[in-house]
Design a protein around this motif. Structure first.
Motif, PDB file in Angstrom:
ATOM      1  N   VAL A 283      -1.783   8.821  16.387  1.00 36.67           N
ATOM      2  CA  VAL A 283      -3.229   9.021  16.438  1.00 36.67           C
ATOM      3  C   VAL A 283      -3.685   9.053  14.996  1.00 36.67           C
ATOM      4  O   VAL A 283      -3.301   9.947  14.233  1.00 36.67           O
ATOM      5  CB  VAL A 283      -3.585  10.355  17.122  1.00 36.67           C
ATOM      6  N   SER A 284      -4.479   8.058  14.625  1.00 36.45           N
ATOM      7  CA  SER A 284      -4.815   7.972  13.219  1.00 36.45           C
ATOM      8  C   SER A 284      -6.280   8.293  12.980  1.00 36.45           C
ATOM      9  O   SER A 284      -7.149   7.896  13.751  1.00 36.45           O
ATOM     10  CB  SER A 284      -4.500   6.566  12.708  1.00 36.45           C
ATOM     11  N   ASP A 285      -6.524   9.021  11.908  1.00 37.71           N
ATOM     12  CA  ASP A 285      -7.902   9.288  11.498  1.00 37.71           C
ATOM     13  C   ASP A 285      -8.348   8.185  10.548  1.00 37.71           C
ATOM     14  O   ASP A 285      -7.586   7.260  10.242  1.00 37.71           O
ATOM     15  CB  ASP A 285      -8.000  10.672  10.835  1.00 37.71           C
ATOM     16  N   VAL A 286      -9.588   8.296  10.073  1.00 38.21           N
ATOM     17  CA  VAL A 286     -10.116   7.299   9.148  1.00 38.21           C
ATOM     18  C   VAL A 286      -9.684   7.670   7.733  1.00 38.21           C
ATOM     19  O   VAL A 286      -9.727   8.831   7.357  1.00 38.21           O
ATOM     20  CB  VAL A 286     -11.655   7.287   9.248  1.00 38.21           C
ATOM     21  N   GLY A 287      -9.287   6.686   6.968  1.00 35.13           N
ATOM     22  CA  GLY A 287      -8.766   6.952   5.627  1.00 35.13           C
ATOM     23  C   GLY A 287      -7.548   6.076   5.475  1.00 35.13           C
ATOM     24  O   GLY A 287      -7.319   5.159   6.290  1.00 35.13           O
ATOM     25  N   ASP A 288      -6.730   6.347   4.486  1.00 31.81           N
ATOM     26  CA  ASP A 288      -5.603   5.438   4.273  1.00 31.81           C
ATOM     27  C   ASP A 288      -4.551   5.545   5.378  1.00 31.81           C
ATOM     28  O   ASP A 288      -3.740   4.637   5.538  1.00 31.81           O
ATOM     29  CB  ASP A 288      -4.985   5.654   2.884  1.00 31.81           C
ATOM     30  N   GLY A 289      -4.594   6.619   6.141  1.00 35.44           N
ATOM     31  CA  GLY A 289      -3.694   6.708   7.292  1.00 35.44           C
ATOM     32  C   GLY A 289      -3.923   5.523   8.216  1.00 35.44           C
ATOM     33  O   GLY A 289      -2.981   4.911   8.720  1.00 35.44           O
ATOM     34  N   LEU A 290      -5.183   5.193   8.439  1.00 34.84           N
ATOM     35  CA  LEU A 290      -5.529   4.097   9.342  1.00 34.84           C
ATOM     36  C   LEU A 290      -5.125   2.748   8.760  1.00 34.84           C
ATOM     37  O   LEU A 290      -4.511   1.920   9.440  1.00 34.84           O
ATOM     38  CB  LEU A 290      -7.037   4.123   9.619  1.00 34.84           C
ATOM     39  N   PHE A 291      -5.455   2.526   7.493  1.00 38.99           N
ATOM     40  CA  PHE A 291      -5.121   1.227   6.898  1.00 38.99           C
ATOM     41  C   PHE A 291      -3.607   1.083   6.799  1.00 38.99           C
ATOM     42  O   PHE A 291      -3.054   0.032   7.124  1.00 38.99           O
ATOM     43  CB  PHE A 291      -5.793   1.075   5.543  1.00 38.99           C
ATOM     44  N   GLY A 292      -2.956   2.159   6.372  1.00 40.17           N
ATOM     45  CA  GLY A 292      -1.502   2.128   6.257  1.00 40.17           C
ATOM     46  C   GLY A 292      -0.848   1.864   7.602  1.00 40.17           C
ATOM     47  O   GLY A 292       0.165   1.160   7.695  1.00 40.17           O
ATOM     48  N   ALA A 293      -1.465   2.384   8.681  1.00 34.72           N
ATOM     49  CA  ALA A 293      -0.862   2.241  10.013  1.00 34.72           C
ATOM     50  C   ALA A 293      -0.767   0.782  10.439  1.00 34.72           C
ATOM     51  O   ALA A 293       0.040   0.441  11.303  1.00 34.72           O
ATOM     52  CB  ALA A 293      -1.661   3.037  11.042  1.00 34.72           C
ATOM     53  N   ILE A 294      -1.563  -0.082   9.834  1.00 33.79           N
ATOM     54  CA  ILE A 294      -1.438  -1.520  10.149  1.00 33.79           C
ATOM     55  C   ILE A 294       0.004  -1.952   9.891  1.00 33.79           C
ATOM     56  O   ILE A 294       0.542  -2.812  10.567  1.00 33.79           O
ATOM     57  CB  ILE A 294      -2.408  -2.363   9.273  1.00 33.79           C
ATOM     58  N   GLY A 295       0.636  -1.316   8.908  1.00 31.74           N
ATOM     59  CA  GLY A 295       1.992  -1.701   8.526  1.00 31.74           C
ATOM     60  C   GLY A 295       3.090  -1.032   9.335  1.00 31.74           C
ATOM     61  O   GLY A 295       4.274  -1.295   9.108  1.00 31.74           O
ATOM     62  N   ILE A 296       2.734  -0.159  10.289  1.00 29.50           N
ATOM     63  CA  ILE A 296       3.793   0.478  11.090  1.00 29.50           C
ATOM     64  C   ILE A 296       4.468  -0.592  11.933  1.00 29.50           C
ATOM     65  O   ILE A 296       3.808  -1.355  12.629  1.00 29.50           O
ATOM     66  CB  ILE A 296       3.223   1.571  12.021  1.00 29.50           C
ATOM     67  N   ARG A 297       5.771  -0.668  11.840  1.00 30.58           N
ATOM     68  CA  ARG A 297       6.480  -1.666  12.640  1.00 30.58           C
ATOM     69  C   ARG A 297       7.715  -1.021  13.227  1.00 30.58           C
ATOM     70  O   ARG A 297       8.547  -0.508  12.515  1.00 30.58           O
ATOM     71  CB  ARG A 297       6.855  -2.852  11.759  1.00 30.58           C
ATOM     72  N   THR A 298       7.777  -1.006  14.517  1.00 34.43           N
ATOM     73  CA  THR A 298       8.944  -0.436  15.166  1.00 34.43           C
ATOM     74  C   THR A 298       9.156  -1.126  16.493  1.00 34.43           C
ATOM     75  O   THR A 298       8.196  -1.514  17.150  1.00 34.43           O
ATOM     76  CB  THR A 298       8.783   1.083  15.386  1.00 34.43           C
TER      77      THR A 298
END
Ligand SMILES: Cc1ncc(C[n+]2csc(CCOP(=O)(O)OP(=O)(O)O)c2C)c(N)n1
Ligand SMILES: [Mg+2]
Length: 552
Positions: free
Chosen positions: A381-396
């Motif tokens: 669950v991502s909030d707004v901020g770099d958590g959200l942009f960074g989450a684009i890169g989550i790969r599993t």
């Protein structure tokens, strides 16, 4: 159901329960107390939150998973507090029912100045008309049941919020409940559907390199399997966008990654989509965010866009085509399978080597370490901020759910949303990515999580202020107070706290958190000037846009 009579409040919550609502999020008030009393007597569990915005975000997340959700508040002071969250639910198609207590029918007769009233008794309803697909004020006992049914059906059909105002002197009244006919399924115009399909199939047949962009509506309307059937039968690769990120498992042999122009998860997916001669956008919201702030290069002459609102093939628009009819027919159509070899097959993130355990953290490494731990039981669950942009890169390869306000972008979403996620599906463990700024807005809802014995893992990405804003334009307005984030556990009387400064520390605390059964707050120290590669692109593009008009 044959016609009968029942108290308004009883029918309201019975009908919502029949429509799969099992939980309600809210804060009571005097005008709403009689309604809350009926809620309490119903089969729906009522959850009192710290503040109405938290109730709205929790209900939004709950609705995204459960297919419908409920927020219950009092008149104006409560209802207007929750408007922003409901606006987000509208913008991102999340089916939330808002019930607000209100002054009584009798109270309104001489238009007195009553507490909580703003301008007229209709003010709150008119505000809600901007953020809902249906609204009603239940002032007429003869029509109340019909109105409730109309609003709940609109919510389910459009996957968008609706507003039901319940005057306090109406809710105990016995109302007529007419027989409720089943909803009429929407049907397509047969000729329009046939023509749309013919042009689509012709375009797919001629394409050398088609690609499917799986949009968020597939998930909201339960159509993901049909899109996958189409992709698999025709051997067409699939990309998602940030809003639809978890729609397709990331280890699916046809899955390419997250597309978003320059904000794509990697350059391969961007190149593939932008060089495709047939981009099949199914259920996609075309927004500035999902298109990487105008960096997406998608020529309309090469695209098909089919959603619940429109069906366009290249420059042709087909009216009266229902999305499920179109997709259903495409999934079963005869399509000669395409040749496809994956340009960037799935790889698991690299486990940490011994010699890097003491390295400082940065956003890319945080995302890598998070990816190492996620599995099917997690919901990011991502909030707004770099958590959200960074989450684009989550790969599993393990298909974790993903929920974020990726288009409307309201800060303060994630912590309360994790409560909605847990209530909608207790088997899911929320994995919250929240900036220090966003945490300061709604982090107090961890108190609700502790009371309900929920167990979100909360990574406070602590970069000392409004990092995203700093990258677009810096100034003193981006400074926030420094908090000792773990101390929230003392304040709310539960949960465990830790600090992570290095890769090894973060890996260790996430591992411990995954093994624990309580709220875990991790204060993740991110260097002040660091950012994810996606934020770098996004802030560069936004700064360019915002500065373009300077000096005018
Ligand atoms: C409710 C709300 N207010 C303001 C903004 C504008 N805004 C977008 S990102 C941001 C800063 C976020 O800071 P933080 O949560 O610390 O995350 P970071 O950018 O540092 O990763 C702000 C103020 C917003 N999106 N939502
Ligand atoms: Mg920050």
């Amino acid at each position: 159901m044959a016609s009968r009579k029942a108290p308004l409040g009883q029918f309201l919550f019975e009908y919502l329960h029949q429509n799969r609502v099992r939980h309600s999020f809210g804060v009571p008030g005097d005008f709403a107390l009689p309604t809350f009393a009926w809620l309490d007597r119903s089969k729906i569990q009522s959850i009192t939150m710290c503040h109405e915005p938290g109730a709205g975000f929790a209900a939004d997340a709950y609705s995204r998973i459960n297919g419908i959700g409920l927020v219950c508040v009092t008149y104006c002071v409560g209802g207007l507090n929750v408007v922003n969250a409901i606006a987000g639910a509208y913008a991102e198609k999340s089916p939330v029912v808002v019930i607000s207590g209100a002054p009584g029918r009798k109270d309104r007769e001489k238009d007195p100045l009553l507490h909580h009233k703003v301008k007229t008794f209709d003010t709150q309803r008119r505000v809600y008309d901007e953020v809902t697909v249906a609204s009603t004020v239940l002032l007429d006992e003869h029509r109340a049941a019909e109105e409730i049914v109309r609003c709940v059906r609109a919510c389910v059909r459009h996957k968008r919020p609706v507003y039901i105002e319940v005057p306090h002197d109406m809710v105990d009244r016995i109302i007529d409940i007419p027989a409720i006919p089943p909803p009429q399924p929407l049907s397509s115009d047969a000729r329009s559907l046939k023509a749309a399909l013919a042009e689509t199939l012709e375009m797919i047949a001629a394409a050398r390199k088609p690609v499917l962009l799986a949009g968020v509506e597939l998930h909201r309307f339960g159509l993901t399997d049909l899109a996958l059937k189409l992709a698999t039968r025709a051997n067409i690769p699939i990309a998602s966008d940030l809003l639809s990120k978890s729609a397709v498992a990331e280890n699916h042999p046809l899955y390419l990654g997250v597309y978003g122009g320059a904000m794509s998860s990697d350059t391969t997916v961007r190149q593939y989509v932008e060089s495709s001669d047939c981009v099949l956008m199914l259920g996609t919201f075309i927004t500035d965010m999902s298109m990487g702030i105008y960096t997406a290069r998608l020529d309309r002459n090469r695209t098909i866009l089919a959603t619940t609102e429109t069906t366009s093939v290249r420059y042709h628009r087909y009216d009266d085509v229902q999305f499920h009819d179109y997709l259903g027919a495409l999934a079963s159509a005869k399509i000669r399978p395409k040749r496809f070899s994956h340009p960037n097959p799935h790889q698991e993130p690299k486990p940490l080597a011994k010699n890097e355990l003491t390295d400082e953290l940065d956003m890319s490494q945080i995302i890598r370490i998070v990816s190492l731990h996620l599995d099917e039981t997690c919901c990011v669950v991502s909030d707004v901020g770099d958590g959200l942009f960074g989450a684009i890169g989550i790969r599993t390869s393990r298909r974790a759910e993903f929920i974020a306000p990726a288009y409307y972008l309201s800060m303060g979403f994630a912590v309360p949303a994790s409560i909605g996620v847990s209530m909608a599906n207790p088997a899911l463990r929320p994995f919250v990515l929240v900036g220090d700024g966003a945490f300061q807005m709604t982090g107090n809802e961890l108190s609700t999580a502790v009371r309900l014995k929920l167990r979100p893992i909360v990574l406070v990405l602590n970069n000392d202020g409004y990092g995203t804003m700093r990258k677009i334009r810096d100034g003193r307005f981006n400074i926030i107070s420094r908090w000792d984030y773990g101390r929230i556990c003392d304040l709310v009387g539960g949960g465990s706290a830790s600090v992570a400064r290095t890769k090894g520390e973060l890996d260790g605390v996430i591992r411990r958190a995954m093994g624990s059964n309580e709220v875990c707050v991790i204060d993740v120290r991110v260097p002040r000037d660091d950012m994810s590669p996606q934020l770098k692109t996004m802030s560069g593009e936004l700064a360019r846009l915002r500065n373009a008009g300077k000096g005018r």
